[in-house]
Design a protein around this motif. Sequence first.
Motif, short mmCIF file in Angstrom:
data_model
loop_
_atom_site.label_atom_id
_atom_site.label_comp_id
_atom_site.label_asym_id
_atom_site.label_seq_id
_atom_site.Cartn_x
_atom_site.Cartn_y
_atom_site.Cartn_z
N CYS A 1 0.85 -1.18 0.00
CA CYS A 1 0.00 0.00 0.00
C CYS A 1 0.89 1.23 0.00
CB CYS A 1 -0.95 0.01 1.20
SG CYS A 1 -0.12 -0.15 2.78
N VAL A 2 0.30 2.39 -0.26
CA VAL A 2 1.05 3.62 -0.37
C VAL A 2 0.34 4.72 0.41
CG1 VAL A 2 -0.10 4.38 -2.51
CG2 VAL A 2 2.20 5.20 -1.98
N PHE A 3 1.13 5.54 1.09
CA PHE A 3 0.63 6.71 1.80
C PHE A 3 0.98 7.93 0.97
CE2 PHE A 3 1.08 10.25 4.78
CZ PHE A 3 -0.09 10.14 5.54
N SER A 4 -0.03 8.70 0.58
CA SER A 4 0.20 9.84 -0.29
C SER A 4 -0.88 10.88 -0.08
CB SER A 4 0.24 9.40 -1.76
OG SER A 4 -1.00 8.83 -2.14
N ARG A 5 -0.73 11.98 -0.78
CA ARG A 5 -1.68 13.08 -0.70
C ARG A 5 -2.65 13.00 -1.86
NH1 ARG A 5 0.29 19.24 0.63
NH2 ARG A 5 -1.73 20.06 1.34
N GLY A 6 -3.95 13.05 -1.57
CA GLY A 6 -4.97 12.95 -2.60
C GLY A 6 -5.19 14.26 -3.33
N ASN A 7 -6.09 14.22 -4.31
CA ASN A 7 -6.38 15.41 -5.12
C ASN A 7 -6.99 16.53 -4.29
OD1 ASN A 7 -5.45 14.08 -7.44
ND2 ASN A 7 -7.46 13.23 -7.88
N ALA A 8 -7.71 16.17 -3.24
CA ALA A 8 -8.34 17.18 -2.39
C ALA A 8 -7.41 17.66 -1.28
CB ALA A 8 -9.63 16.61 -1.78
N GLY A 9 -6.18 17.18 -1.27
CA GLY A 9 -5.22 17.62 -0.27
C GLY A 9 -5.16 16.77 0.96
N GLU A 10 -6.00 15.72 1.05
CA GLU A 10 -6.02 14.86 2.23
C GLU A 10 -4.95 13.78 2.12
OE1 GLU A 10 -8.19 12.54 -0.79
OE2 GLU A 10 -8.04 14.66 -0.21
N TRP A 11 -4.38 13.38 3.26
CA TRP A 11 -3.37 12.33 3.31
C TRP A 11 -4.04 11.03 3.75
CZ3 TRP A 11 1.76 12.98 1.92
CH2 TRP A 11 2.20 14.29 1.76
N GLY A 12 -3.56 9.91 3.20
CA GLY A 12 -4.13 8.64 3.60
C GLY A 12 -3.47 7.47 2.90
N TRP A 13 -3.83 6.26 3.36
CA TRP A 13 -3.31 5.02 2.80
C TRP A 13 -4.26 4.49 1.74
CZ3 TRP A 13 1.46 3.27 3.83
CH2 TRP A 13 2.08 3.68 5.02
N ARG A 14 -3.71 3.85 0.73
CA ARG A 14 -4.53 3.13 -0.24
C ARG A 14 -3.78 1.88 -0.68
NH1 ARG A 14 -3.25 4.43 -5.75
NH2 ARG A 14 -1.72 6.13 -5.92
N LEU A 15 -4.55 0.82 -0.88
CA LEU A 15 -3.98 -0.47 -1.26
C LEU A 15 -3.62 -0.47 -2.73
CD1 LEU A 15 -3.41 -3.35 -0.06
CD2 LEU A 15 -5.63 -4.00 -1.01
N LEU A 16 -2.44 -0.97 -3.05
CA LEU A 16 -2.03 -1.08 -4.45
C LEU A 16 -2.71 -2.29 -5.07
CD1 LEU A 16 1.79 -0.28 -4.44
CD2 LEU A 16 -0.11 1.22 -4.98
N SER A 17 -3.11 -2.13 -6.32
CA SER A 17 -3.75 -3.21 -7.04
C SER A 17 -2.76 -4.35 -7.25
CB SER A 17 -4.28 -2.71 -8.39
OG SER A 17 -4.84 -3.78 -9.12
N ARG A 18 -3.09 -5.52 -6.74
CA ARG A 18 -2.16 -6.64 -6.83
C ARG A 18 -1.98 -7.12 -8.26
NH1 ARG A 18 -0.54 -9.23 -2.48
NH2 ARG A 18 -0.38 -11.21 -3.56
N ARG A 19 -2.97 -6.91 -9.12
CA ARG A 19 -2.83 -7.38 -10.50
C ARG A 19 -1.79 -6.59 -11.29
NH1 ARG A 19 -5.56 -4.05 -14.00
NH2 ARG A 19 -6.92 -2.49 -13.04
N LEU A 20 -1.40 -5.42 -10.74
CA LEU A 20 -0.39 -4.61 -11.41
C LEU A 20 1.02 -4.97 -10.97
CD1 LEU A 20 -2.04 -1.06 -11.23
CD2 LEU A 20 -2.01 -2.64 -13.17
N SER A 21 1.14 -5.85 -9.97
CA SER A 21 2.42 -6.04 -9.33
C SER A 21 3.03 -7.39 -9.65
CB SER A 21 2.28 -5.87 -7.81
OG SER A 21 3.49 -6.20 -7.18
N ASP A 22 4.23 -7.38 -10.23
CA ASP A 22 4.95 -8.62 -10.48
C ASP A 22 5.54 -9.19 -9.21
OD1 ASP A 22 6.22 -7.73 -13.74
OD2 ASP A 22 4.45 -8.86 -13.16
N GLU A 23 5.48 -8.43 -8.11
CA GLU A 23 6.04 -8.96 -6.87
C GLU A 23 5.20 -10.12 -6.35
OE1 GLU A 23 4.12 -5.75 -3.81
OE2 GLU A 23 5.90 -6.82 -3.23
N ASP A 24 3.99 -10.31 -6.91
CA ASP A 24 3.17 -11.45 -6.51
C ASP A 24 3.84 -12.76 -6.87
OD1 ASP A 24 0.04 -9.80 -7.37
OD2 ASP A 24 1.34 -9.66 -5.63
N LEU A 25 4.76 -12.72 -7.84
CA LEU A 25 5.48 -13.93 -8.21
C LEU A 25 6.42 -14.37 -7.10
CD1 LEU A 25 6.40 -12.98 -11.88
CD2 LEU A 25 4.51 -14.42 -11.10
N TYR A 26 6.81 -13.43 -6.23
CA TYR A 26 7.72 -13.72 -5.14
C TYR A 26 7.16 -13.11 -3.85
CZ TYR A 26 10.89 -14.78 -8.95
OH TYR A 26 11.45 -15.30 -10.07
#
Length: 321
Positions: free
Chosen positions: A194-219
């Motif tokens: 997951c990643v902690f970042s600033r949203g378009n409205a200026g709020e900070w928060g966590w969001r889960l990264l889409s696992r289908r985009l990640s090759d790290e699932d192989l390991y």
Amino acid sequence: MGASTIHDLPDDSLRWILLRLDSSLWLIRAACVCKRWRRVVTDGGADEGRAFLRLASSLHPPTVVGQYHIHTSGDHRFVPSSSPIIDGSRFSVDDFLDKDNQYLRWHVADCHGGLVLLSMTYGPCAGSVPNLIVYDPLTRKHRSISGLPTRNEQGFSYGTREVFLLDGDDGRISVSNFKVLHRHLTVARAATSCVFSRGNAGEWGWRLLSRRLSDEDLYPCCSLYAAGRVDGSLYLGLLESSRIIAIDSTSLVFSMVDLPTRVDTSLFRRRSSSFTVVHGAGGLGPTLPQRASIVHVCGEKLELFRRVQGSGEWVLEHIIP
């Protein structure tokens, strides 16, 4: 006829002399000597000025200011590089942390762009106590990060976690503009990112990264370490595998780096394997860009890979038995 001075040198000769300054700070000081030197460094026509600075950056990539060391007493000591222009006391973090709370234990998890990412490794993690702190030692500004998404009802996290600093969406980084990549490896050896970042409205928060985009699932069971940052991407080495992956700081997409390695990777469990990603000088021409290189050390062998400009392909340039 009077004696010749450096002011009698033509601009081209003066540029080659200034290009030998291996510190950006010395280059700034040279630009402050007189109007002519400043023009040679920064002006000289718009295209010519950019070419000089681009060539200076290529010949003298940024150096490591120093390293943080954690002593048995829990103190974080900054050991500067050998350069005499560095004041190590400016990078202290101990005067910022709460040293009176014996239940809190912090360690330097990552450093990037002049910022330090501090992670709490021991202590009560509930309530107002942050789990992470992004800290700027020079300005003494910071941002506390709480609410890691991998915690039980008692406020403790099981397994191991890895955290890394990333640039903001605009490719820059500051206390008010950054991302934190968090990867949690549970006891059952399952990984979530997951990643902690600033949203378009200026709020900070966590969001889960889409696992289908990640090759790290192989390991999923491999621990990661920061191998280097080049061209807006963070390269992560896999400790239990002789592989390396890259994550784009803007899109946050993982991709496996395909290296034409000659080392027998089937023996990696018996031999240490590590990667370092660096920027190398592209050459003496001002229009030649920096090139990215990967150094792979496996057992007693060293491989150097170079990325081909344009295609993005990695080629094996040297191998040292």
